[in-house]
Scaffold this motif. Structure first.
Motif, PDB file in Angstrom:
ATOM      1  N   GLY A  86       0.724  -1.291  -0.023  1.00  0.00           N
ATOM      2  CA  GLY A  86       0.043   0.010  -0.021  1.00  0.00           C
ATOM      3  C   GLY A  86       0.867   1.152   0.150  1.00  0.00           C
ATOM      4  N   THR A  87       0.358   2.128  -0.809  1.00  0.00           N
ATOM      5  CA  THR A  87       1.035   3.461  -0.689  1.00  0.00           C
ATOM      6  C   THR A  87       0.964   4.017   0.581  1.00  0.00           C
ATOM      7  N   HIS A  88       0.047   4.162   1.361  1.00  0.00           N
ATOM      8  CA  HIS A  88      -0.149   4.596   2.523  1.00  0.00           C
ATOM      9  C   HIS A  88       0.984   4.234   3.670  1.00  0.00           C
ATOM     10  N   GLN A  89       1.402   2.814   3.571  1.00  0.00           N
ATOM     11  CA  GLN A  89       2.502   2.453   4.382  1.00  0.00           C
ATOM     12  C   GLN A  89       3.903   2.976   3.763  1.00  0.00           C
TER      13      GLN A  89
ATOM     14  N   ALA B  78      -7.230   3.583   1.899  1.00  0.00           N
ATOM     15  CA  ALA B  78      -5.975   2.881   1.868  1.00  0.00           C
ATOM     16  C   ALA B  78      -6.111   1.365   1.847  1.00  0.00           C
TER      17      ALA B  78
ATOM     18  N   ASP C   4      -6.682   0.509  -1.650  1.00  0.00           N
ATOM     19  CA  ASP C   4      -5.586   0.436  -2.722  1.00  0.00           C
ATOM     20  C   ASP C   4      -4.728  -0.766  -2.417  1.00  0.00           C
ATOM     21  N   VAL C   5      -4.763  -1.428  -1.236  1.00  0.00           N
ATOM     22  CA  VAL C   5      -3.851  -2.485  -1.064  1.00  0.00           C
ATOM     23  C   VAL C   5      -4.791  -3.595  -1.679  1.00  0.00           C
TER      24      VAL C   5
ATOM     25  N   ARG D 224      -3.924  -3.989  -5.449  1.00  0.00           N
ATOM     26  CA  ARG D 224      -2.639  -4.647  -5.813  1.00  0.00           C
ATOM     27  C   ARG D 224      -2.736  -6.214  -5.889  1.00  0.00           C
TER      28      ARG D 224
END
Length: 462
Positions: A284-287, A351, A354-355, A358
């Motif tokens: 995830g981008t947030h991570q 978020a 988003d994961v 992927r």
């Protein structure tokens, strides 16, 4: 094992009166279900139950002593400590332990990512000395003093999570923690039902800076909508240093590149002209953005950034906040469960989607109401429709009154199912899951999405 508290030390810390024989405690507990032999049991008076009713059970389970507000609550001759108010007594233990320890202390708040940040920092800092961190999500008016009271004397790094749903709560908690480093993960529309708007949420999060140890460091998200407000608050605090992290060109710790996949990301960032790289096994981008904040905290503690970056691959998700589990269901189907069941707000929901985007396989979103959004609930739930479409969701299983507004907004290409509760949604989900599905489960704690997770796990094998 040396004693965490003696009866004499606890009496001095709380202003209480010892009862019965002297005692030594190796821990502190407020729940008999989690009590370990040798713990000091603190009988808190809660909204729904009074801990004094469980004093006998605690002592029978091996508690070293019980802190009570009335001597009558102690069995005859039992070891105890009588205080005027047990919550204030617990706070007294926490204040004394915070003052006595030589630990470098980190406090974390934000609308999302607090618990993951706490767990990640505990992992990262463990390579440099003994770490004590809040257990679970012990981030409220009893969880913070409990976490402080449990801190061993030899702790090198203390990591504490501060939560809130009303103004002033973080101020009170931060005054107990008195952090050397304060991290704000993000500001987003969570708990809007208790605030006039998102700006008020940002100001409430900024309360964490008011108790910063003089000369300490504040770590802030540079890309957040409320970055300027947070920066202004930091400049008016006792902080000696302010570090920002994010994608913005002006961020102190700036993200240069990321390469993400279903399992995580490779990250490249720059600080003071030096480039740092690491692998993060949290997708995830947030991570990726969160990991910049963790590294900034470690650097604020004086640790070598290269050594910290080398430990990033050790960070793992927290239960209910991104744990992935492969399950074989009774009919033979194998599915990948993305467990985000602990809590939700619009930012963390996006978020998680988003994961999901992927992952490889048919994407199934099982979503429960996001609570405490007040008058904004309908629009914020309906506003998730483009995010489900962008994530490639093919089937959406929704529960709760607010999620009905999302159900009516989803594209016809998404199969939509809605039920009033998670318990009613579970049988339908169990019947219709297919081999190869990727199943995201997320909602606020009060939506009881854990029912879905436990139901799927009980019917399948890990």
């Amino acid at each position: 094992m040396s004693a965490l508290w003696t009866s004499e030390e606890a009496a001095l810390a709380t202003g209480g009166t010892p009862a019965g024989p002297s005692w030594q405690a190796s821990g502190v507990a407020i729940d008999t279900r989690e009590l370990q032999p040798g713990d000091l049991f603190v009988a808190l008076e809660g909204e729904h139950r009074d801990g004094h009713a469980f004093v006998g059970d605690a002592l029978a389970a091996g508690a070293a002593a019980a802190m009570v507000a009335s001597r009558d609550a102690l069995p005859p001759g039992a070891p105890g400590l009588v205080v005027a108010n047990t919550l204030l007594g617990l706070e007294g233990l926490g204040r004394v332990r915070r003052a006595a320890t030589g630990a470098r202390v980190v406090a974390i708040t934000g609308s999302a990512g607090k618990t993951t940040a706490k767990a990640a920092l505990a992992t990262l800092l463990a390579g440099f000395g003994p770490v004590h961190a809040s257990a679970k999500s012990h981030n409220n008016h009893w969880g913070v003093p409990l976490s402080l009271a449990r801190m061993p004397q030899d702790t090198a790094f203390g990591v504490f999570e501060l939560g809130m749903n009303h103004p002033g709560e973080i101020r009170a908690l931060a005054a107990q923690v008195r952090p050397h480093v304060a991290l704000v993960t993000t500001v987003a529309p969570a708990h809007l039902g208790h605030f006039p708007g998102e700006e008020a949420i940002a100001r409430a999060k900024a309360e964490i800076m008011e108790a910063i140890d003089p000369g300490g460091t504040v770590v802030l998200p540079a890309d957040n909508r409320w970055a300027d407000l947070l920066l202004q608050a930091a400049r008016g605090s006792g902080a000696g240093t302010i570090l920002t992290f994010g994608r913005s060109a002006g961020a102190d710790l700036q993200l240069l590149a990321e390469a993400g996949d279903a399992d995580g990301s490779r990250v490249e960032a720059r600080f003071q002209g030096r480039t740092h790289r690491w692998r993060l096994d949290l997708p995830g981008t947030h991570q990726v953005e969160n990991s910049l904040g963790w590294l900034a905290v470690a650097m604020a503690l004086g640790l070598d950034p290269e050594a910290v970056a080398g430990r990033m691959a050790l960070v793992r998700p927290v239960e209910g906040r991104g744990v992935r589990r492969a399950l074989r269901l009774p009919g033979g189907a194998t599915v990948l469960l993305l467990d985000e069941s602990y809590n939700a707000n619009p930012a963390s929901m996006r978020a998680a989607l988003d994961v999901l985007a992927r992952q490889h396989g048919r994407k199934v979103a099982v979503l429960g109401d996001m609570l405490e959004l007040g008058a904004h609930a309908e629009s914020l739930h309906a506003g998730l429709a483009p995010d489900l479409a962008a994530a490639g969701v093919e089937a959406a299983y929704l529960c709760g009154q607010a999620m009905a507004s999302l159900a009516g907004r989803l594209a016809c290409s998404i199969a939509v199912h809605h039920a009033p509760t998670s318990a009613e949604l579970l049988p339908l989900l169990q019947r219709e899951l297919q081999d190869g599905d990727v199943v995201l489960v997320k909602g606020s704690l009060g939506s009881r999405m854990r029912v879905i997770v436990d139901g799927l796990a009980a019917g399948g094998q890990g």
